[in-house]
Enzyme design. Structure first.
Site, PDB file in Angstrom:
ATOM      1  N   TYR A   1      42.282  35.859  48.485  1.00  0.00           N
ATOM      2  CA  TYR A   1      43.114  36.727  49.316  1.00  0.00           C
ATOM      3  C   TYR A   1      42.363  37.964  49.814  1.00  0.00           C
ATOM      4  O   TYR A   1      42.948  38.832  50.442  1.00  0.00           O
ATOM      5  CB  TYR A   1      44.347  37.190  48.538  1.00  0.00           C
ATOM      6  CG  TYR A   1      45.390  36.125  48.368  1.00  0.00           C
ATOM      7  CD1 TYR A   1      45.109  34.799  48.652  1.00  0.00           C
ATOM      8  CD2 TYR A   1      46.658  36.431  47.918  1.00  0.00           C
ATOM      9  CE1 TYR A   1      46.052  33.815  48.486  1.00  0.00           C
ATOM     10  CE2 TYR A   1      47.617  35.452  47.751  1.00  0.00           C
ATOM     11  CZ  TYR A   1      47.302  34.153  48.040  1.00  0.00           C
ATOM     12  OH  TYR A   1      48.248  33.175  47.873  1.00  0.00           O
TER      13      TYR A   1
ATOM     14  N   LYS B   1      41.566  28.878  36.200  1.00  0.00           N
ATOM     15  CA  LYS B   1      41.186  27.482  36.457  1.00  0.00           C
ATOM     16  C   LYS B   1      39.691  27.379  36.163  1.00  0.00           C
ATOM     17  O   LYS B   1      38.892  26.884  36.974  1.00  0.00           O
ATOM     18  CB  LYS B   1      41.550  27.159  37.916  1.00  0.00           C
ATOM     19  CG  LYS B   1      41.500  25.714  38.283  1.00  0.00           C
ATOM     20  CD  LYS B   1      42.613  24.877  37.694  1.00  0.00           C
ATOM     21  CE  LYS B   1      42.343  23.406  38.040  1.00  0.00           C
ATOM     22  NZ  LYS B   1      42.936  22.449  37.135  1.00  0.00           N
TER      23      LYS B   1
ATOM     24  N   ASP C   1      46.975  24.697  35.804  1.00  0.00           N
ATOM     25  CA  ASP C   1      47.897  23.560  35.966  1.00  0.00           C
ATOM     26  C   ASP C   1      48.718  23.326  34.701  1.00  0.00           C
ATOM     27  O   ASP C   1      49.916  23.057  34.756  1.00  0.00           O
ATOM     28  CB  ASP C   1      47.162  22.289  36.412  1.00  0.00           C
ATOM     29  CG  ASP C   1      45.856  22.079  35.694  1.00  0.00           C
ATOM     30  OD1 ASP C   1      45.341  23.035  35.102  1.00  0.00           O
ATOM     31  OD2 ASP C   1      45.343  20.949  35.688  1.00  0.00           O
TER      32      ASP C   1
ATOM     33  N   ASP D   1      50.168  34.359  42.515  1.00  0.00           N
ATOM     34  CA  ASP D   1      51.095  34.177  43.625  1.00  0.00           C
ATOM     35  C   ASP D   1      51.978  32.954  43.366  1.00  0.00           C
ATOM     36  O   ASP D   1      53.206  33.014  43.440  1.00  0.00           O
ATOM     37  CB  ASP D   1      50.281  33.992  44.917  1.00  0.00           C
ATOM     38  CG  ASP D   1      51.150  34.097  46.148  1.00  0.00           C
ATOM     39  OD1 ASP D   1      52.315  34.514  46.022  1.00  0.00           O
ATOM     40  OD2 ASP D   1      50.671  33.760  47.244  1.00  0.00           O
TER      41      ASP D   1
END
Ligand code: ATP
Length: 401
Positions: free
Chosen positions: A149, A216, A265, A289
């Site tokens: 972002y 991640k 995840d 987000d």
């Protein structure tokens, strides 16, 4: 006498009559702000009987600022927010023309508000797809300044991409085809550490027992994985008296805060299957987000979800509802002011006015639990006659006196 809040010795100094700036906002902003101001002022009168009061001062931003001053985000507004430290804002429209990306992003950048904080907690009366929504009570700390972002992106056919592709081939051996757009995912030690530090301080202040670092890192080792490693470093180096890592205590933290990590995840499964395992969540911008909207959906959606943007190091905080301007319902007495009311409640906690914050929380919760809800919640909790913004506000006020 009205005075600004100051930041000394790493803590906020709050006078009995602080001056607090507000931005009314666009779309449903004026309606939800009017409701919030009315409820906060009534709560302060009921709680402190004239000993404490907020002196609201308006700062212009968004459509009204543009109409009145020609600027979407006047310098004067930035100066006011900077010098008063704690402020609250309604949703702001994103100007379509003029090359401005988002006023919200601009505000966060200009004021270096690096942590986006979103509490997500169920209470009776809120619609939830879960069988045990009462287990949901978490606060997300989302890094606000970096990650994909950061806006560091170039289009596939741009001169910049054409210049970058051979450089990347030369420096890194990366083969990118001629039709590849390129974006950067910057994750720094400084930004990661200050975000995790803010989450840890919050967990200690609010006596939370668990902190989860979400990343991640199994795929993106040098960005997401580094975020996890730097996060753990902060916990070991700076919070050893208060917290312990899952691996260092074999899952038994004693009286200390248990710090763990989750791959993003797996985290999405966990918040559905075991929401009680997560109380404070610290994560990178993109994960945060996704995760905050997913969690908000578990407890009634964006109409009830508050947020804050913080810079702990400078004592700055800007409170806001998570939702946008909702132009489809603006000016029609349909907006749910709950998210804005809870943002004000967070602000009151920040300045240490806990009794007033508790009072607002209880009044809003009782209003919703007794079936007085706006149209966004009504169909999902099977209420035949939803109330408008003003009637909802009156019901909350009736629980304040
Ligand atoms: P923006 O462009 O400012 O992001 P938006 O309409 O695209 O506005 P939101 O304002 O977040 O995005 O709204 C998404 C949907 O949720 C809208 O249909 C709106 O009616 C509904 N909504 C959002 N906030 C509220 C609220 N406080 N009360 C009731 N409904 C809401």
């Amino acid at each position: 006498m009205p005075q600004p809040i100051t930041f000394e010795d790493a803590s906020l100094q709050v006078p009995d009559e602080p001056i607090i700036p507000y931005i009314e906002g666009d779309g449903i902003g004026p309606e939800v702000w009017a409701a919030t101001r009315q409820v906060v002022d009534a709560t302060l009168r009921a709680t402190y009987r004239g000993r404490r009061a907020i002196h609201w001062t308006e700062a212009l931003a968004g459509q009204r600022a543009h109409d009145e001053t020609g600027s979407w985000l006047p310098d004067e507004t930035l100066e006011t927010l900077e010098s008063h430290l704690v402020a609250i804002k309604g949703p702001l429209t994103t100007p379509v023309a003029g090359g401005i990306r988002s006023l919200n992003v601009q505000l966060r950048r200009e004021l270096d508000l690096y942590a986006n904080v979103r509490p997500v907690r169920w209470f009776p009366g809120l619609p939830s797809p879960l069988r045990h929504p009462e287990l949901v009570s978490a606060v997300i700390f989302r890094e606000n300044t970096e990650d994909v972002y950061a806006g560091l992106e170039v289009a596939a056919d741009s001169p910049q991409a054409r210049a970058l592709r051979p450089l990347l081939k030369q420096a890194c051996g990366w083969d990118l085809t001629d039709d590849t757009g390129i974006g950067l995912k910057p994750i720094s030690r400084t930004a990661s550490k200050r975000l995790v530090r803010a989450a840890m301080r919050y967990a200690i202040d609010r006596q939370r027992q668990r902190v989860t670092l979400v990343h991640k890192g199994n795929i993106m080792k040098h960005t997401e994985g580094a975020f996890r490693d730097w996060g753990y470093e902060v916990v070991r180096d700076e919070f050893a008296d208060h917290a312990v890592l899952f691996d260092d205590c074999a899952g038994d933290p004693g009286a200390r805060i248990l710090v763990q990590d989750r791959i993003a995840d797996a985290m999405f499964q966990d918040i559905l299957l075991h929401p009680e395992r997560h109380q404070v969540i610290a994560t990178t911008n993109l994960n945060g987000d996704y995760l905050s909207d997913a969690l908000a959906a578990q407890i009634g959606g964006i109409g009830v979800s508050p947020g804050a943007n913080l810079n702990d190091e400078r004592g700055r905080a800007l409170y806001e509802a998570v939702h946008g301007t909702a132009p489809d319902i603006a000016g029609r007495d349909l907006a749910n002011p709950t998210a804005m009311l809870f943002s004000a409640e967070m602000l009151l906690r920040r300045i240490g006015w806990t009794e007033a914050a508790d009072h607002i929380e209880t009044a809003v919760e009782t209003t919703i639990a007794t079936g007085t809800v706006t149209a966004d919640l009504a169909p999902r909790v099977d209420i035949a006659r939803p109330v408008g913004t003003r009637e909802f506000t009156d019901a909350v006020l009736a629980h304040i006196a």
